[in-house]
Motif scaffolding. Structure first.
Motif, short mmCIF file in Angstrom:
data_model
loop_
_atom_site.label_atom_id
_atom_site.label_comp_id
_atom_site.label_asym_id
_atom_site.label_seq_id
_atom_site.Cartn_x
_atom_site.Cartn_y
_atom_site.Cartn_z
N PHE A 207 0.84 -1.20 0.00
CA PHE A 207 0.00 0.00 0.00
C PHE A 207 0.88 1.25 0.00
O PHE A 207 1.94 1.29 0.62
CB PHE A 207 -0.90 0.03 1.25
CG PHE A 207 -2.05 -0.93 1.21
CD1 PHE A 207 -3.34 -0.48 1.05
CD2 PHE A 207 -1.83 -2.30 1.34
CE1 PHE A 207 -4.41 -1.36 1.02
CE2 PHE A 207 -2.89 -3.19 1.30
CZ PHE A 207 -4.19 -2.72 1.15
N ARG A 208 0.42 2.28 -0.66
CA ARG A 208 1.10 3.58 -0.63
C ARG A 208 0.63 4.36 0.60
O ARG A 208 -0.45 4.10 1.14
CB ARG A 208 0.80 4.37 -1.90
CG ARG A 208 -0.69 4.56 -2.17
CD ARG A 208 -0.96 5.20 -3.52
NE ARG A 208 -2.40 5.27 -3.78
CZ ARG A 208 -2.94 5.81 -4.86
NH1 ARG A 208 -2.16 6.33 -5.80
NH2 ARG A 208 -4.24 5.84 -5.04
N LEU A 209 1.42 5.31 1.03
CA LEU A 209 1.06 6.12 2.19
C LEU A 209 0.04 7.19 1.84
O LEU A 209 -0.91 7.42 2.59
CB LEU A 209 2.31 6.76 2.79
CG LEU A 209 2.10 7.73 3.96
CD1 LEU A 209 1.40 7.03 5.13
CD2 LEU A 209 3.44 8.32 4.41
N TYR A 210 0.22 7.85 0.71
CA TYR A 210 -0.69 8.92 0.29
C TYR A 210 -1.36 8.55 -1.03
O TYR A 210 -0.77 7.81 -1.84
CB TYR A 210 0.07 10.24 0.12
CG TYR A 210 0.47 10.86 1.44
CD1 TYR A 210 -0.45 11.58 2.20
CD2 TYR A 210 1.76 10.72 1.92
CE1 TYR A 210 -0.08 12.15 3.41
CE2 TYR A 210 2.14 11.29 3.14
CZ TYR A 210 1.21 11.99 3.87
OH TYR A 210 1.56 12.55 5.07
N PRO A 211 -2.57 9.07 -1.29
CA PRO A 211 -3.30 8.71 -2.53
C PRO A 211 -2.84 9.50 -3.75
O PRO A 211 -3.62 9.72 -4.67
CB PRO A 211 -4.75 9.03 -2.16
CG PRO A 211 -4.65 10.18 -1.23
CD PRO A 211 -3.41 9.90 -0.40
N TYR A 212 -1.62 9.95 -3.72
CA TYR A 212 -1.06 10.68 -4.86
C TYR A 212 0.45 10.49 -4.85
O TYR A 212 1.03 10.00 -3.87
CB TYR A 212 -1.39 12.17 -4.79
CG TYR A 212 -1.35 12.78 -3.41
CD1 TYR A 212 -0.13 13.03 -2.77
CD2 TYR A 212 -2.51 13.09 -2.74
CE1 TYR A 212 -0.09 13.57 -1.51
CE2 TYR A 212 -2.49 13.64 -1.46
CZ TYR A 212 -1.27 13.88 -0.86
OH TYR A 212 -1.23 14.42 0.41
N ALA A 213 1.09 10.86 -5.93
CA ALA A 213 2.53 10.68 -6.04
C ALA A 213 3.26 11.57 -5.06
O ALA A 213 2.77 12.63 -4.65
CB ALA A 213 2.99 10.99 -7.47
N PHE A 214 4.45 11.13 -4.65
CA PHE A 214 5.27 11.89 -3.72
C PHE A 214 5.48 13.31 -4.25
O PHE A 214 5.84 13.51 -5.41
CB PHE A 214 6.62 11.21 -3.54
CG PHE A 214 7.58 11.99 -2.69
CD1 PHE A 214 7.38 12.10 -1.33
CD2 PHE A 214 8.68 12.63 -3.26
CE1 PHE A 214 8.25 12.83 -0.54
CE2 PHE A 214 9.56 13.35 -2.49
CZ PHE A 214 9.34 13.45 -1.12
N GLY A 215 5.24 14.29 -3.37
CA GLY A 215 5.43 15.68 -3.75
C GLY A 215 4.23 16.30 -4.44
O GLY A 215 4.24 17.50 -4.75
N GLY A 216 3.18 15.53 -4.68
CA GLY A 216 2.00 16.06 -5.35
C GLY A 216 0.83 16.21 -4.41
O GLY A 216 0.97 16.10 -3.19
N SER A 217 -0.34 16.50 -4.96
CA SER A 217 -1.54 16.62 -4.14
C SER A 217 -2.78 16.17 -4.89
O SER A 217 -3.88 16.23 -4.35
CB SER A 217 -1.72 18.08 -3.68
OG SER A 217 -1.86 18.94 -4.80
N VAL A 218 -2.63 15.70 -6.12
CA VAL A 218 -3.76 15.30 -6.94
C VAL A 218 -3.96 13.79 -6.83
O VAL A 218 -3.06 13.00 -7.17
CB VAL A 218 -3.55 15.69 -8.42
CG1 VAL A 218 -4.73 15.23 -9.26
CG2 VAL A 218 -3.36 17.20 -8.54
#
Length: 409
Positions: A207-218
Motif C-alpha cells: 500500500f502507498r502512504l498517500y493517494p497521490y505521487a510523492f510531492g504532489g496533491s492530486v
C-alpha cells in the motif's frame, strides 16, 4: 455503500465471546482467547506507563503529544498492562479531543484532522468507551462526517481532513486504516471507505502512504495509476492489512479479505532475513517501529513463523537487566535501532533522546504482543488466526523507489 441505519449489521464491542463466535464464521478459524502476554511485552508496556504524566498524557517535543499518547494506550491495551494508567489516559483524552483533532486552540474553529479523529475513535473502541459519547464528542459520527461521497470523484470514500485550505489535506492510508478499524468495531463501516483503502494497494500487494505521487496533491485513483512514482510503504501496509481483515470479519465488506491477504503476502515477501522491516523514504533502514507493525500484521494473517521472527528481532533491541548497562533504570524500553541501543547501554537515555524511545516502544511491542488491531482491548471480537505457514523463504528486501513524505501519526 453499506447502510449504517437499522438495516446494517450492528456490532457491540462489549459483546465478548458472542462476537468472537460470530466472527469466526467469516474469518480464519482459531481459538477464542489469547495467550497471556509475554514478560517482554509487559515490561515494554510498563515502561511506557511510567512515562505518562499525571494528566494522562505522554510528553512530546513541545507539551503533551496526544497522538503519541494514543500509541502508548494501544500498547497497554494490547498487553493488558497497567490498566490504571490506561484509564488515566482515557480520562485525559476525553478532556483533550479538540486539542488533538482540531485547530480550535489556534483560533481556527470548525476544522477537523481526519487521522487524529480516526485515532481517537479507535482509542474509544479499545477502551470500551462509548464512541458516540467520548467526553463531549461523538467520534463515530465525526469520523463518518469526514468520509467523502461520490461527488468527490476519485476521493469517494476518503476520510478527509476538513480544513480551510484543501491543499493542506494530509489524510493518508494510516488514518484511513484507523477509521476503518474504528468504524468496523463500533457499528459498521461504509463500503466506500473500505474501497478507497483498497485503492491504495498496488497490484504487487503493498500500500502507498498517500493517494497521490510523492510531492504532489492530486489523487490518482488506484495505486497502479502512479506507475513508477508509487512508493509502497510497509507501515501503511501493515495497518491496512489489519483494518481490512477486521472489516471482512465484522462487516463482510466486499474485497476486504482478499486485499488483506495480498498485503500480508507482500509483507512476508519483503521481510529481511533477520526478521526485521524498514519503512519507506527516511525510515527505509531496519527499525523497530516498522518491524513492530509488520510483525503484528503477519500474526493477524496467521503467518506465525514470520511474526515470531519479527518479534525476535524486536526483543534484541529491548533493554533487559543483563545487558542494559548505563540504561539499567529503563528496563523494558525498546530502541529504534541498533545504534540507539548501543548509545543507551553506554550513556543511558539522555533527555533529548527520550522522545525517540517513547515513539519506538509503543509500535515495537506490538510485534512481541502479537495482538492485532482488530482484537486489541478488553473485548476482542476477532478470533486468533491459525498459522498458515511453516517456513519463511529468504527474499531480497524491497526498496521503495521514491522517498515518502514524513507520515503524520
Amino acid at each position: 455503500m453499506r447502510a449504517l441505519g437499522s438495516g446494517a449489521r450492528r456490532w457491540s464491542v462489549t459483546a465478548g465471546a458472542s462476537i468472537a463466535v460470530l466472527a469466526a464464521a467469516v474469518m480464519l478459524p482459531g481459538v477464542a482467547t489469547a495467550d497471556e502476554p509475554t514478560a517482554e511485552a509487559v515490561a515494554a508496556a510498563d515502561w511506557l506507563a511510567g512515562e505518562i504524566d499525571d494528566a494522562g498524557g505522554m510528553p512530546g517535543m513541545v507539551g503533551t503529544d496526544w497522538g503519541l499518547t494514543i500509541d502508548a494506550l494501544i500498547a497497554l491495551e494490547a498487553t493488558g498492562a497497567a490498566p490504571d494508567v490506561a484509564q488515566r489516559i482515557t480520562d485525559g483524552l476525553k478532556l483533550h479531543v479538540r486539542d488533538y483533532n482540531s485547530y480550535d486552540a489556534w483560533g481556527q474553529p470548525g476544522q477537523r484532522v481526519a487521522g487524529a479523529t480516526a485515532k481517537l475513535l479507535y482509542a474509544a473502541v479499545i477502551t470500551d468507551s462509548d464512541p458516540a459519547a467520548f467526553g463531549e464528542y461523538d467520534l463515530r459520527q465525526e469520523t463518518i462526517d469526514l468520509i467523502a461521497g461520490p461527488e468527490a470523484g476519485l476521493e469517494d470514500g476518503r476520510v478527509k481532513d476538513l480544513v480551510a485550505a484543501p491543499s493542506v489535506d494530509n489524510s493518508n492510508t494510516f488514518g484511513q486504516s484507523l477509521a476503518v478499524l474504528g468504524l468496523s468495531r463500533s457499528g459498521g463501516v461504509p463500503q466506500n471507505a473500505v474501497d478507497f483503502l483498497i485503492d491504495q494497494q498496488c497490484s504487487g500487494g503493498g500500500f502507498r502512504l498517500y493517494p497521490y505521487a510523492f510531492g504532489g496533491s492530486v489523487v490518482t485513483g488506484d495505486c497502479d495509476e502512479q506507475g513508477d512514482a508509487a512508493v509502497l510503504d510497509p507501515d501503511s501496509t501493515a495497518m491496512a492489512v489489519q483494518a481490512l481483515f477486521t472489516a471482512a470479519a465484522l462487516d463482510d465488506v466486499d474485497g476486504a479479505e482478499a486485499a488483506a491477504r495480498k498485503g500480508a503476502d507482500w509483507l512476508k515477501s519483503i521481510q529481511n532475513g533477520d526478521g526485521s522491516f524498514g519503512g519507506s523514504g527516511p525510515t527505509a533502514a531496519a527499525n523497530t517501529n516498522s518491524t513492530g507493525l509488520a510483525g503484528q500484521a503477519l500474526a493477524a494473517a496467521g503467518y506465525q513463523v514470520e511474526a515470531d521472527s519479527a518479534a525476535d528481532w524486536v526483543r534484541k533491541h529491548q533493554l533487559v537487566a543483563d545487558t542494559a548497562g548505563a540504561a539499567s533504570a529503563e528496563l523494558g524500553a525498546i530502541a529504534y535501532n541498533g545504534d540507539s541501543l548501543t548509545e543507551a547501554r553506554t550513556n543511558g537515555i539522555a533527555q533529548f533522546q527520550r522522545d525517540q524511545w517513547r515513539r519506538a516502544t509503543p509500535q515495537a511491542v506490538l510485534a512481541v504482543a502479537q495482538v492485532s488491531m482488530g482484537r486489541s482491548g478488553s473485548s476482542r471480537p476477532l478470533p486468533i488466526p491459525v498459522a498458515v505457514t511453516t517456513e519463511r523463504p529468504h527474499r531480497p528486501r524491497h526498496r521503495p523507489r521514491r522517498p515518502a513524505a514524513h507520515r503524520p501519526r
